[in-house]
Design a protein around this motif. Structure first.
Motif, short mmCIF file in Angstrom:
data_model
loop_
_atom_site.label_atom_id
_atom_site.label_comp_id
_atom_site.label_asym_id
_atom_site.label_seq_id
_atom_site.Cartn_x
_atom_site.Cartn_y
_atom_site.Cartn_z
N GLU A 159 0.83 -1.21 0.00
CA GLU A 159 0.00 0.00 0.00
C GLU A 159 0.86 1.25 0.00
O GLU A 159 0.54 2.24 -0.68
CB GLU A 159 -0.93 -0.02 1.21
N ALA A 160 1.98 1.24 0.77
CA ALA A 160 2.89 2.39 0.80
C ALA A 160 3.51 2.62 -0.57
O ALA A 160 3.63 3.77 -1.03
CB ALA A 160 3.98 2.16 1.85
N GLN A 161 3.90 1.53 -1.24
CA GLN A 161 4.48 1.68 -2.57
C GLN A 161 3.46 2.22 -3.57
O GLN A 161 3.78 3.04 -4.42
CB GLN A 161 5.04 0.34 -3.06
N GLN A 162 2.21 1.74 -3.45
CA GLN A 162 1.16 2.22 -4.36
C GLN A 162 0.94 3.71 -4.19
O GLN A 162 0.77 4.44 -5.18
CB GLN A 162 -0.14 1.45 -4.10
N GLN A 163 0.94 4.18 -2.93
CA GLN A 163 0.77 5.62 -2.67
C GLN A 163 1.95 6.40 -3.25
O GLN A 163 1.77 7.49 -3.84
CB GLN A 163 0.66 5.86 -1.16
N HIS A 164 3.15 5.86 -3.07
CA HIS A 164 4.34 6.52 -3.60
C HIS A 164 4.29 6.58 -5.12
O HIS A 164 4.58 7.63 -5.73
CB HIS A 164 5.59 5.76 -3.14
N ARG A 165 3.92 5.46 -5.76
CA ARG A 165 3.79 5.44 -7.22
C ARG A 165 2.78 6.49 -7.70
O ARG A 165 3.01 7.19 -8.69
CB ARG A 165 3.35 4.05 -7.69
N GLU A 166 1.64 6.54 -6.99
CA GLU A 166 0.59 7.48 -7.38
C GLU A 166 1.07 8.93 -7.27
O GLU A 166 0.81 9.76 -8.14
CB GLU A 166 -0.64 7.25 -6.49
N HIS A 167 1.80 9.23 -6.17
CA HIS A 167 2.31 10.59 -5.95
C HIS A 167 3.30 10.97 -7.05
O HIS A 167 3.24 12.08 -7.62
CB HIS A 167 2.99 10.65 -4.57
N VAL A 168 4.23 10.06 -7.39
CA VAL A 168 5.22 10.33 -8.44
C VAL A 168 4.55 10.48 -9.79
O VAL A 168 4.90 11.35 -10.59
CB VAL A 168 6.27 9.20 -8.47
N GLN A 169 3.54 9.62 -10.06
CA GLN A 169 2.84 9.67 -11.35
C GLN A 169 2.10 11.00 -11.52
O GLN A 169 2.05 11.55 -12.63
CB GLN A 169 1.86 8.49 -11.46
N GLN A 170 1.55 11.52 -10.42
CA GLN A 170 0.88 12.82 -10.48
C GLN A 170 1.86 13.92 -10.87
O GLN A 170 1.54 14.82 -11.66
CB GLN A 170 0.24 13.13 -9.12
N PHE A 171 3.08 13.86 -10.29
CA PHE A 171 4.11 14.84 -10.65
C PHE A 171 4.47 14.73 -12.13
O PHE A 171 4.59 15.75 -12.84
CB PHE A 171 5.36 14.59 -9.79
N ASP A 176 2.62 13.48 -14.61
CA ASP A 176 1.49 13.94 -15.44
C ASP A 176 1.37 15.47 -15.44
O ASP A 176 1.00 16.07 -16.45
CB ASP A 176 0.19 13.32 -14.94
N ARG A 177 1.71 16.07 -14.32
CA ARG A 177 1.55 17.53 -14.17
C ARG A 177 2.60 18.30 -14.98
O ARG A 177 2.31 19.33 -15.59
CB ARG A 177 1.64 17.90 -12.69
#
Length: 707
Positions: free
Chosen positions: A429-441, A443-444
């Motif tokens: 779950e921690a890795q998924q949150q980290h992946r999501e946070h990096v992916q948002q950066f 995409d932005r």
């Protein structure tokens, strides 16, 4: 028409070109005249069925609907409406009078004039019909042929061995007693049970092999014992699988015979002694005899009979039984004899598969104590929670085609596994949150030139992250017994009951007991003490020699025994099995009943023979409960069940609103559900409040037995 042609090719890839042209011709020529899919089905449905083996009639009709939509889309059909609507009544008399001048009007109402182009090519039709006839004849010929016998599925194993071990084995210098089986696969037929698995069995440790039913535990033991998996040749292996063959050999002698070294020394000692007694003065014989005596002394051959007798006694063999020939014993007792031979011979690696199934509680307690002092390596498959908490020093957990090793007994394994899975899930779950946070950066700022280097750095970082997977939780097993209506007491009373099969074979004397719908009773005692006989008296299968058994007139028993599983009709599926036992109910009700015991979906439509032992037990439970009993009588219900299903059975019994009497040797289940024990011993049945009290009685008997 191109779309229709593509659809036909997609749905019927094996279609002949001639048949395809014929179908396309029918569709093209009749495109304007087909009013609904039923007309298309009447025109080409029979042809489509002939060229397709695997499609049902419903599927063929659905294909006809698709063809209609391609030929005449729904919006066009709604727009055009029906072909001809009469605006006013037609007077046939006046039309007949002016027949010559009104020919066109009559045609417009009654005659559907077709153009010659709409006619089917007779040559193509004849060719297509010939093709169909050839296919039908071919099918008929195939059905006449003798069917090929189904190929029996067998287990196979493959293994990659290290060069170092191969060299040591070839030189004969490998003396280690640790067993390492690395990188091996096991399959059963086309089904892969283990893939790339590893096992390390350290000498002197005791391993409990666990896992759900059907995953390959027994197959793994057979692969090890049969040599399909490489084990160093100097390590002796014994797998207790088959019962001892019955002959005139006494039970004690049968156990002693399995010590080959002792037997060969004694045989040679007799031969030499006979030769010397016959007058031979050969000094070599005297020297050999002296050496034999030394070897017999070293292996303590004189103590072997007493050691064999202790093992047999612990497994329930009385002194009288030990002197009886093996042919006098039933299959269950011969399996005990096979276990006794294995314990006596002390192989380097002992393999046991469900050893507690054939034993009563007294013998199980003895075996637990005996195996705690086992000097060599032990690998045992068991579903008995208490046995797994008492005997193993390590647990091997078989799941997802691999084996995980855990230190400690079963209780320690459960704690470690639970904590391990929690940590793995948190990490995922921690890795998924980290992946999501990096992916948002990413995409932005993907198209921001000033951040291009940073974005590329983040993308590379994501690619390098190890791919973690969520924890695959095993599906919980759920069993559900039917609801019952309350009955006013008294429910079941046993008053001064005695029973004897013959004047010499008295089983019970003056038994007084009672049970209610709240009762959770376990009948315990040694094998042969009368547990099953007491059940049959309660069920009315046997009649008391004296005394009375009173029961409520609306009491309805549900009886389950280990033999019921073996007596199921193996040639039908589970739904049909229930249907034959309780005819006249909707199919949904049979499936709902099976679903209450975890036999759902395609599993309910498999033949009973193809089900595992645990699944057959669930089917037997479902059939028993189909009659809505309000009192369950269960005789050894856990024999074919894995740990999770036994746990589910205990929960189901606790939720059940009727009464329960069971015979079981599973200490975990007894402690989980039973509020009272009926102890059968020496012709009497006494009520005991809890299992601890019974265990103390058994331990006192075992202590007295060893003195």
């Amino acid at each position: 028409m191109f779309q229709c042609s593509d659809l036909i090719t997609t749905e019927f890839p094996q279609i002949d070109d001639d048949l395809k042209q014929y179908i396309e011709g029918v569709l093209e020529n009749g495109a304007d005249d087909f009013q609904d899919s039923e007309e298309i089905y009447e025109a080409i449905g029979e042809v489509l069925q002939e060229i397709s083996i695997d499609k049902s009639d419903i599927e063929i009709r659905n294909i006809c609907k698709q063809l209609l939509n391609l030929l005449k889309p729904e919006k066009d059909r709604e727009k055009n409406g029906p072909h001809k609507i009469l605006n006013a009544p037609v007077h046939l008399g006046s039309m007949a009078a002016n027949l010559e001048s009104n020919v066109d009007d009559i045609k417009s109402i009654w005659v559907m004039q077709r153009d010659d182009s709409l006619k089917v090519d007779s040559k193509k039709l004849e060719k297509a019909q010939q093709k169909l006839q050839q296919k039908q004849e071919k099918r008929q010929n195939e059905t006449v042929k003798t069917p090929i016998a189904p190929k029996l599925e067998t287990a196979t194993a493959s293994q990659i061995t290290s060069k170092k071990e191969t060299k040591l084995e070839a030189k004969g210098t490998n003396k280690t007693k640790d067993i390492r089986i690395e990188n091996f696969d096991i399959a059963y037929g086309d089904r892969v049970l283990l893939q790339g698995a590893d096992i390390l069995l350290a000498f002197g440790r005791r391993y409990g092999l666990i896992g759900r039913n059907g995953l390959g535990k027994t197959t793994l033991l057979r692969m090890i014992s049969g040599g399909q998996l490489h084990i160093p040749s100097h390590i002796s292996i014994l797998y207790v699988e088959q019962e001892v063959a019955g002959d005139n050999t006494p039970a004690l002698e049968s156990v002693l015979e399995c010590d080959n070294v002792r037997e060969s020394l004694l045989k040679r000692e007799k031969e030499i002694s006979a030769t010397i007694n016959a007058g031979s003065n050969d000094p070599h014989l005297s020297n050999e005899l002296s050496e034999i005596y030394v070897q017999l002394q070293n292996i303590e051959a004189d103590k072997a009979p007493s050691r064999a007798s202790v093992i047999l006694s612990g497994l329930g063999f009385t002194p009288t039984m030990q002197s009886q020939p093996t042919k006098n014993f039933s299959g269950g007792w011969r399996m005990r004899l096979a276990l006794a031979r294995a314990l006596f011979s002390r192989p380097d690696l002992l393999l046991l598969d469900e050893p507690t199934n054939m034993l009563d509680i007294k013998a199980i307690i003895w075996l637990e104590n005996y195996l705690q002092n086992w000097p060599n390596t032990l690998l045992v498959v068991s579903h008995d929670r208490n046995f797994l908490d008492t005997v193993p020093t390590d647990i091997l957990y078989l799941h997802s085609q691999r084996i995980e090793a855990y230190r400690g007994n079963y209780e320690q394994f459960m704690k470690t596994k639970t904590e391990k899975h929690k940590n793995q899930q948190r990490e995922y779950e921690a890795q998924q949150q980290h992946r999501e946070h990096v992916q948002q950066f990413i995409d932005r700022f993907r198209y921001n030139a000033n951040r291009a280097a940073s974005v590329q750095s983040k993308i590379k970082m994501l690619e390098k992250l190890p791919e973690l997977k969520p924890i695959d939780k095993e599906v919980d097993v759920v069993l559900k017994f039917p609801e019952t209506e309350p009955l006013s007491p008294p429910i079941l009373q046993i008053n001064d009951v005695s029973f004897a099969y013959s004047p010499e074979k008295v089983i019970f004397r003056s038994v007084n007991l009672g049970a209610t719908l709240e009762s959770r009773i376990c009948i315990v005692g040694d094998n042969g003490a009368g547990k099953t006989t007491l059940l049959k008296l309660i069920m009315g299968i046997l009649t008391p020699t004296s005394g009375i058994i009173n029961m409520h007139r609306n009491l309805k028993f549900g009886y389950f025994s280990q033999h019921h599983v073996d007596q199921l009709d193996m040639n039908v599926n589970s739904v049909e099995l229930l249907q034959s036992a309780y005819p006249g109910k909707p199919i949904e009700e049979y499936r709902r009943q099976l679903g209450s015991f975890g036999v759902s979906g395609d599993l309910a439509l498999q033949t009973v023979a193809s089900l595992s032992g645990g699944q057959k037990s669930r089917v037997a439970f479902a059939r028993m409960c189909m009659g809505n009993p309000n009192f369950l009588v269960l005789d050894e219900p856990t024999n074919h069940l894995d740990i999770e299903t036994i746990e589910a059975l205990g929960k189901a019994i606790n939720k059940y609103t009727g009464g329960v009497i069971l015979v079981s040797h599973d200490e975990r289940l007894i402690r989980m559900v039973c509020k009272e024990l009926w102890f059968c011993s020496s012709g009497n049945v006494q009520s005991i409040d809890n299992f601890d009290e019974y265990r103390k009685i058994v331990e006192r008997e075992l202590e007295a037995q060893t003195k």
